[in-house]
Design a protein around this motif. Structure first.
Motif, short mmCIF file in Angstrom:
data_model
loop_
_atom_site.label_atom_id
_atom_site.label_comp_id
_atom_site.label_asym_id
_atom_site.label_seq_id
_atom_site.Cartn_x
_atom_site.Cartn_y
_atom_site.Cartn_z
N VAL A 33 0.82 -1.21 0.00
CA VAL A 33 0.00 0.00 0.00
C VAL A 33 0.85 1.26 0.00
N TRP A 34 0.39 2.24 -0.77
CA TRP A 34 0.92 3.60 -0.72
C TRP A 34 0.04 4.32 0.29
N THR A 35 0.50 4.44 1.53
CA THR A 35 -0.38 4.84 2.62
C THR A 35 -0.57 6.34 2.74
N SER A 36 0.53 7.09 2.83
CA SER A 36 0.48 8.53 3.10
C SER A 36 0.91 9.32 1.87
N ASP A 83 4.61 9.59 0.91
CA ASP A 83 5.39 8.36 0.76
C ASP A 83 5.90 8.28 -0.68
N ARG A 94 9.42 -1.64 8.60
CA ARG A 94 8.83 -1.13 7.36
C ARG A 94 9.77 -1.42 6.20
N GLN A 110 -2.14 -0.34 8.31
CA GLN A 110 -2.29 1.10 8.15
C GLN A 110 -1.37 1.83 9.12
N CYS A 111 -0.61 2.78 8.60
CA CYS A 111 0.24 3.63 9.42
C CYS A 111 -0.16 5.08 9.19
N THR A 169 -4.55 4.27 13.96
CA THR A 169 -4.39 3.28 12.92
C THR A 169 -4.02 1.94 13.55
#
Length: 365
Positions: A22-25, A28, A54, A192-193, A198
């Motif tokens: 996942v491309w979370t933020s 990133d 990570r 999820q971060c 989260t």
């Protein structure tokens, strides 16, 4: 056949870009594998260690690999001293008890998988890896096998971290993947971060709670400890300690211990009385405003080592961003000790703090 061995890929068959990382933020630089439980072995003792790191996906068979200054780094440095690559197996998707102990820093020399077995009530079923001398949970969804060279790093980050902000862009070790095993139809756990709350804060806060409870139980021969909560909503950097102090000053002793526990995350510690629910921010803040004299009850500890993701604290000169120095602080929000204290009545609530508004009729004429 163990579920995690239903599909085996080696060498050029491995393609991490096909994993739904996942491309979370927003900031990133790309997708991350954030829920990988990395298993390594101490080269001297053969004892396993398991922790979450990570991993920024950099290509079909390469990721970044952030190693925080805890037990995994200590083991990696042993391989570096031998000029050897460290074998690593990263499991994604497993029983929640296994994920919990991956976030839990067990005493040095303890195999976290034995702790997971204790929580489960039976040993974790393990299976040997295909390409490295390690074992992994047989019921995992997916496993990456490979090694971390002793002297290679790569640009990595930034990344929306468990602090709620971004970890600074920098360099990390490199994880070279040589084999991948998985279930035929795996479920990818994309942890999820980022800004709380989260998965990360919930998981790590629970581990910190347990570690600090064990730590504080031994302070002053045993405190009258009633509850303890690491606040995930504060980016894991605040902890509330509920206790019944036996003598004046004992609350501050407990808070100093809480700020120097097994994990570095907390930099703010608050002590509250037995009538305060330390899971209720309304009660905590009422306690802070009515039971705290800032000149007497707030103590700052400057030039203290803080968590590596505490961006407001300065990086130690000459060190990487993993090492920071800043100010820790403690707040004693407990009342004077002793029921007969002449000042104690000034700290009492006008009605029960846990009163529900539906109960107000009980106070009417």
């Amino acid at each position: 056949m163990p579920p995690v061995k239903q599909v085996v890929a080696r060498g050029p068959e491995v393609d991490l870009t096909r994993i739904p990382a996942v491309w979370t933020s927003e900031a990133d630089p790309g997708p991350y594998i954030a829920a990988g439980m990395a298993i390594v072995k101490d080269p001297d003792t053969g004892i396993r260690n398991m922790s979450i790191h990570r991993m920024q996906v950099l290509g079909p068979d390469r990721t970044g690999y952030l190693i925080c200054p805890r037990q995994a780094l200590r083991i990696y440095q042993k391989y570096q001293a031998r000029n050897e690559a460290m074998p690593v197996a990263v499991a994604v998707g497993a029983h929640p008890a296994i994920y919990f102990v991956s976030s839990y820093t067990a005493p040095w020399g303890t195999d976290e998988l034995t702790v997971a077995g204790a929580l489960l009530g039976e040993p974790v079923r393990m299976v040997r890896c295909e390409s490295v001398d390690l074992e992994v949970p047989a019921e995992a969804e997916l496993v990456l096998e490979g090694e971390i060279p002793p002297d290679e790093t790569t640009p990595e980050g930034p990344f929306g971290e468990g602090s709620g902000g971004y970890a600074m862009e920098g360099r990390t070790q490199v994880f070279k993947v040589g084999a991948l095993t998985r279930r035929a139809d795996p479920i990818f756990y994309a942890m999820q971060c980022g800004a709380p709350m989260t998965d990360t804060q919930a998981l790590v806060a629970s581990a910190i709670d347990m570690l600090l409870w064990q730590h504080l139980e031994r302070v002053e021969g045993g405190l009258d400890l009633l509850d303890l909560r690491c606040l995930g909503i504060a980016g894991l950097m605040a902890v509330v300690v509920k206790l019944r102090p036996r003598v004046e000053g004992q609350a501050k002793t407990a808070l100093m211990a809480a700020l120097s526990g097994p994990q570095m995350h907390p930099k703010l510690a608050i002590a509250v009385d037995e009538d305060i629910d330390c899971t209720d921010l309304r009660q905590i803040f009422w306690s802070l405003t009515t039971r705290v004299d800032a000149g007497r009850d707030i103590v700052k500890i400057p030039n203290a080592q803080t968590w590596s993701l505490d961006n407001i604290s300065d990086i130690v000169p000459g060190q990487s961003p993993m090492y920071r120095i800043g100010t820790k602080w403690l707040i004693d929000a407990t009342r004077p000790v002793g029921a007969d204290s002449p000042a104690r009545e000034r700290f009492e609530p006008a009605m029960p703090l846990n009163l529900d508004t539906t109960d107000l009729a009980d106070f009417l004429p």
